[in-house]
Structure formats: structure tokens, C-alpha cells
Scaffold this motif. Sequence first.
Motif, PDB file in Angstrom:
ATOM      1  N   TYR A 196       4.719  -5.564   4.074  1.00 17.15           N
ATOM      2  CA  TYR A 196       3.349  -6.067   4.199  1.00 17.15           C
ATOM      3  C   TYR A 196       2.354  -5.071   3.607  1.00 17.15           C
ATOM      4  O   TYR A 196       1.391  -5.449   2.913  1.00 17.15           O
ATOM      5  CB  TYR A 196       3.017  -6.327   5.670  1.00 17.15           C
ATOM      6  N   ASP A 197       2.567  -3.777   3.898  1.00 22.60           N
ATOM      7  CA  ASP A 197       1.681  -2.744   3.338  1.00 22.60           C
ATOM      8  C   ASP A 197       1.759  -2.717   1.821  1.00 22.60           C
ATOM      9  O   ASP A 197       0.720  -2.625   1.132  1.00 22.60           O
ATOM     10  CB  ASP A 197       2.061  -1.368   3.895  1.00 22.60           C
ATOM     11  N   LEU A 198       2.976  -2.814   1.279  1.00 24.08           N
ATOM     12  CA  LEU A 198       3.138  -2.777  -0.178  1.00 24.08           C
ATOM     13  C   LEU A 198       2.489  -3.989  -0.842  1.00 24.08           C
ATOM     14  O   LEU A 198       1.894  -3.874  -1.922  1.00 24.08           O
ATOM     15  CB  LEU A 198       4.629  -2.724  -0.531  1.00 24.08           C
ATOM     16  N   ILE A 199       2.590  -5.140  -0.232  1.00 23.21           N
ATOM     17  CA  ILE A 199       1.955  -6.341  -0.785  1.00 23.21           C
ATOM     18  C   ILE A 199       0.440  -6.181  -0.813  1.00 23.21           C
ATOM     19  O   ILE A 199      -0.233  -6.530  -1.806  1.00 23.21           O
ATOM     20  CB  ILE A 199       2.363  -7.581   0.035  1.00 23.21           C
ATOM     21  N   GLU A 200      -0.121  -5.634   0.268  1.00 23.15           N
ATOM     22  CA  GLU A 200      -1.564  -5.424   0.323  1.00 23.15           C
ATOM     23  C   GLU A 200      -2.014  -4.410  -0.719  1.00 23.15           C
ATOM     24  O   GLU A 200      -3.011  -4.617  -1.429  1.00 23.15           O
ATOM     25  CB  GLU A 200      -1.957  -4.944   1.733  1.00 23.15           C
ATOM     26  N   TRP A 201      -1.281  -3.315  -0.831  1.00 21.26           N
ATOM     27  CA  TRP A 201      -1.667  -2.279  -1.803  1.00 21.26           C
ATOM     28  C   TRP A 201      -1.494  -2.791  -3.234  1.00 21.26           C
ATOM     29  O   TRP A 201      -2.291  -2.450  -4.120  1.00 21.26           O
ATOM     30  CB  TRP A 201      -0.823  -1.033  -1.581  1.00 21.26           C
ATOM     31  N   ARG A 202      -0.467  -3.593  -3.483  1.00 19.04           N
ATOM     32  CA  ARG A 202      -0.268  -4.157  -4.821  1.00 19.04           C
ATOM     33  C   ARG A 202      -1.451  -5.044  -5.203  1.00 19.04           C
ATOM     34  O   ARG A 202      -1.922  -5.026  -6.358  1.00 19.04           O
ATOM     35  CB  ARG A 202       1.030  -4.958  -4.863  1.00 19.04           C
ATOM     36  N   SER A 203      -1.935  -5.817  -4.247  1.00 19.08           N
ATOM     37  CA  SER A 203      -3.095  -6.671  -4.529  1.00 19.08           C
ATOM     38  C   SER A 203      -4.321  -5.828  -4.886  1.00 19.08           C
ATOM     39  O   SER A 203      -5.095  -6.188  -5.785  1.00 19.08           O
ATOM     40  CB  SER A 203      -3.401  -7.552  -3.313  1.00 19.08           C
ATOM     41  N   GLN A 204      -4.492  -4.713  -4.197  1.00 17.82           N
ATOM     42  CA  GLN A 204      -5.627  -3.838  -4.502  1.00 17.82           C
ATOM     43  C   GLN A 204      -5.498  -3.215  -5.885  1.00 17.82           C
ATOM     44  O   GLN A 204      -6.496  -3.087  -6.618  1.00 17.82           O
ATOM     45  CB  GLN A 204      -5.736  -2.738  -3.440  1.00 17.82           C
ATOM     46  N   ILE A 205      -4.269  -2.841  -6.259  1.00 16.08           N
ATOM     47  CA  ILE A 205      -4.070  -2.246  -7.587  1.00 16.08           C
ATOM     48  C   ILE A 205      -4.331  -3.265  -8.690  1.00 16.08           C
ATOM     49  O   ILE A 205      -4.981  -2.980  -9.703  1.00 16.08           O
ATOM     50  CB  ILE A 205      -2.645  -1.671  -7.694  1.00 16.08           C
ATOM     51  N   LEU A 206      -3.824  -4.486  -8.506  1.00 18.33           N
ATOM     52  CA  LEU A 206      -3.985  -5.524  -9.544  1.00 18.33           C
ATOM     53  C   LEU A 206      -5.409  -6.053  -9.624  1.00 18.33           C
ATOM     54  O   LEU A 206      -5.767  -6.708 -10.603  1.00 18.33           O
ATOM     55  CB  LEU A 206      -3.019  -6.677  -9.273  1.00 18.33           C
ATOM     56  N   SER A 207      -6.216  -5.820  -8.577  1.00 20.14           N
ATOM     57  CA  SER A 207      -7.589  -6.332  -8.614  1.00 20.14           C
ATOM     58  C   SER A 207      -8.426  -5.657  -9.688  1.00 20.14           C
ATOM     59  O   SER A 207      -9.379  -6.247 -10.208  1.00 20.14           O
ATOM     60  CB  SER A 207      -8.251  -6.130  -7.245  1.00 20.14           C
ATOM     61  N   GLY A 208      -8.073  -4.417 -10.049  1.00 15.95           N
ATOM     62  CA  GLY A 208      -8.809  -3.698 -11.090  1.00 15.95           C
ATOM     63  C   GLY A 208     -10.189  -3.245 -10.671  1.00 15.95           C
ATOM     64  O   GLY A 208     -11.009  -2.917 -11.533  1.00 15.95           O
ATOM     65  N   THR A 209     -10.469  -3.226  -9.390  1.00 17.71           N
ATOM     66  CA  THR A 209     -11.807  -2.839  -8.917  1.00 17.71           C
ATOM     67  C   THR A 209     -11.845  -1.432  -8.342  1.00 17.71           C
ATOM     68  O   THR A 209     -12.916  -0.959  -7.966  1.00 17.71           O
ATOM     69  CB  THR A 209     -12.270  -3.822  -7.827  1.00 17.71           C
ATOM     70  N   LEU A 210     -10.705  -0.757  -8.274  1.00 15.95           N
ATOM     71  CA  LEU A 210     -10.671   0.568  -7.666  1.00 15.95           C
ATOM     72  C   LEU A 210     -11.038   1.648  -8.681  1.00 15.95           C
ATOM     73  O   LEU A 210     -10.629   1.572  -9.855  1.00 15.95           O
ATOM     74  CB  LEU A 210      -9.275   0.863  -7.102  1.00 15.95           C
ATOM     75  N   PRO A 211     -11.793   2.652  -8.269  1.00 17.12           N
ATOM     76  CA  PRO A 211     -12.052   3.807  -9.151  1.00 17.12           C
ATOM     77  C   PRO A 211     -10.748   4.538  -9.456  1.00 17.12           C
ATOM     78  O   PRO A 211      -9.755   4.395  -8.736  1.00 17.12           O
ATOM     79  CB  PRO A 211     -13.002   4.678  -8.321  1.00 17.12           C
ATOM     80  N   GLN A 212     -10.769   5.381 -10.495  1.00 18.67           N
ATOM     81  CA  GLN A 212      -9.552   6.039 -10.937  1.00 18.67           C
ATOM     82  C   GLN A 212      -8.975   6.967  -9.884  1.00 18.67           C
ATOM     83  O   GLN A 212      -7.759   7.003  -9.683  1.00 18.67           O
ATOM     84  CB  GLN A 212      -9.838   6.834 -12.233  1.00 18.67           C
ATOM     85  N   ASP A 213      -9.839   7.701  -9.184  1.00 20.72           N
ATOM     86  CA  ASP A 213      -9.319   8.629  -8.174  1.00 20.72           C
ATOM     87  C   ASP A 213      -8.679   7.870  -7.001  1.00 20.72           C
ATOM     88  O   ASP A 213      -7.613   8.253  -6.505  1.00 20.72           O
ATOM     89  CB  ASP A 213     -10.423   9.555  -7.680  1.00 20.72           C
ATOM     90  N   GLU A 214      -9.316   6.771  -6.556  1.00 21.90           N
ATOM     91  CA  GLU A 214      -8.736   5.978  -5.470  1.00 21.90           C
ATOM     92  C   GLU A 214      -7.462   5.285  -5.928  1.00 21.90           C
ATOM     93  O   GLU A 214      -6.508   5.143  -5.154  1.00 21.90           O
ATOM     94  CB  GLU A 214      -9.747   4.947  -4.975  1.00 21.90           C
TER      95      GLU A 214
END
Length: 221
Positions: free
Chosen positions: A10-28
Motif C-alpha cells: 500500500y505504501d509503495l502504491i501511494e509513493w509511486r502515484s506521487q512520483i508519477l504525478s510529476g508535482t514533487l520538487p527534485q529534493d523531495e
Amino acid sequence: MFRSVRHMIYDLIEWRSQILSGTLPQDELKELKKKVTAKIDYGNRILDLDLVVRDEDGNILDPEQTSTISLFRAHEIASKQVEERLQEEKSQKQNIDINRQAKFAATPSFALFVNLKNVVCKIGEDAEVLMSLYDPLESKFISENYLVRWSSCGLPKDIDRLHNLRAVFTDLGSKDLKREKISFVCQIVRVGRMELRDNNTRKLTSGLRRPFGVAGNSVCY
């Protein structure tokens, strides 16, 4: 094991969605990728799978382009990090177990349900039936009394409670489980004249409480 792996997925699915969203700054994004790879390595370890050797950015090292010494050192670092994570998880679980045990020891752990069907005792007057728990080794009562007022007609004084005389002794904790023996004691107190044979109306008394009988039985748990 199944629940642990499910939570990790569940954690990996959530984090994958955040990575694919393309909205995170480079450091995050960099920190999140490290969390993902650490979670994957931890999951592989508890499932007894192979340890994947990675670089500082979490990328898998290519054995064709990495020296044997570098692979060995990276493997040592990865193993140490996973072991630290396992020890941390184990410590947290032990703390949770200790807190649960302390909470369990500080709160009542069991109860005794009593259902009074009938009082078969020829008294001739009104009576009070008191039921309680008693420790015969310490010679003391360990609970409050459950009181039922019984009439001379052989029925409860409160007729509305007929066939509904129930009580639960809830003030029993883990300390009581350690007692060698617990007895259930029933006391009968006669309420009325000083003497049952007193028929002289000039000397007739009423409302006096006189001990009449007692019975006990061991409680098994």
C-alpha cells in the motif's frame, strides 16, 4: 507476514502515484525514491529474497561497470541498513507488546456472570441474599455484595425482576488471576422478629436483621 507485506505494498502504491504525478520538487523526489528503495530492500529481506545492491541515489549497480570491491562495500552498507531497520522494527514491536501488557495488567481482565434462579431456604420471613467473592487464604472479601431482597412468600421482593436476577462481577483484574483460590459466598440475612417463635404481639419486633445462613463454592477459571 501477509499483513506486513500488504501494508508495504500500500505504501509503495501511494509513493509511486506521487512520483508519477510529476508535482514533487527534485529534493523531495530524491528523498521519496530513497524511501521506496529502502522499503523494497526491507521487504525482500523479511521475505528471504536476494538483496539488491544500489548506489547512493537508489539505482541498481551494474556488475559489468562496477568493481568487485565497490560491489562488496555497497553490499555491506545495504545489509547494515536493512539490519538496523529490522532491529528498529523489533524494538518498536517489543515496546508495543510491553505497553499492551502494562495496560492489560492495569485494567480488569475478566468478569464473573451470576444468574440467580431461586433461593431454596425455608426462612418464614423476609430475607436479604448477599453474594460476593471471597479469598479463603487471605480471609477477606475481594468484591462488593450483590444484594437481592427475598420475600417470605419465596419470591423476590421486586416482583418485576423475577427471572431477571443477574449480576456481573467486573472488578477482577490480573492480580485476582494469581490467587490460589477464590470462593463464591452466599449469605442469607433474616429480616423481621428477634425470634421466629415470638408470637406475643406485645413483644413483637420487626425489621431486625439477623444472620440466618451461609454457603460457599470454589470459583474455577
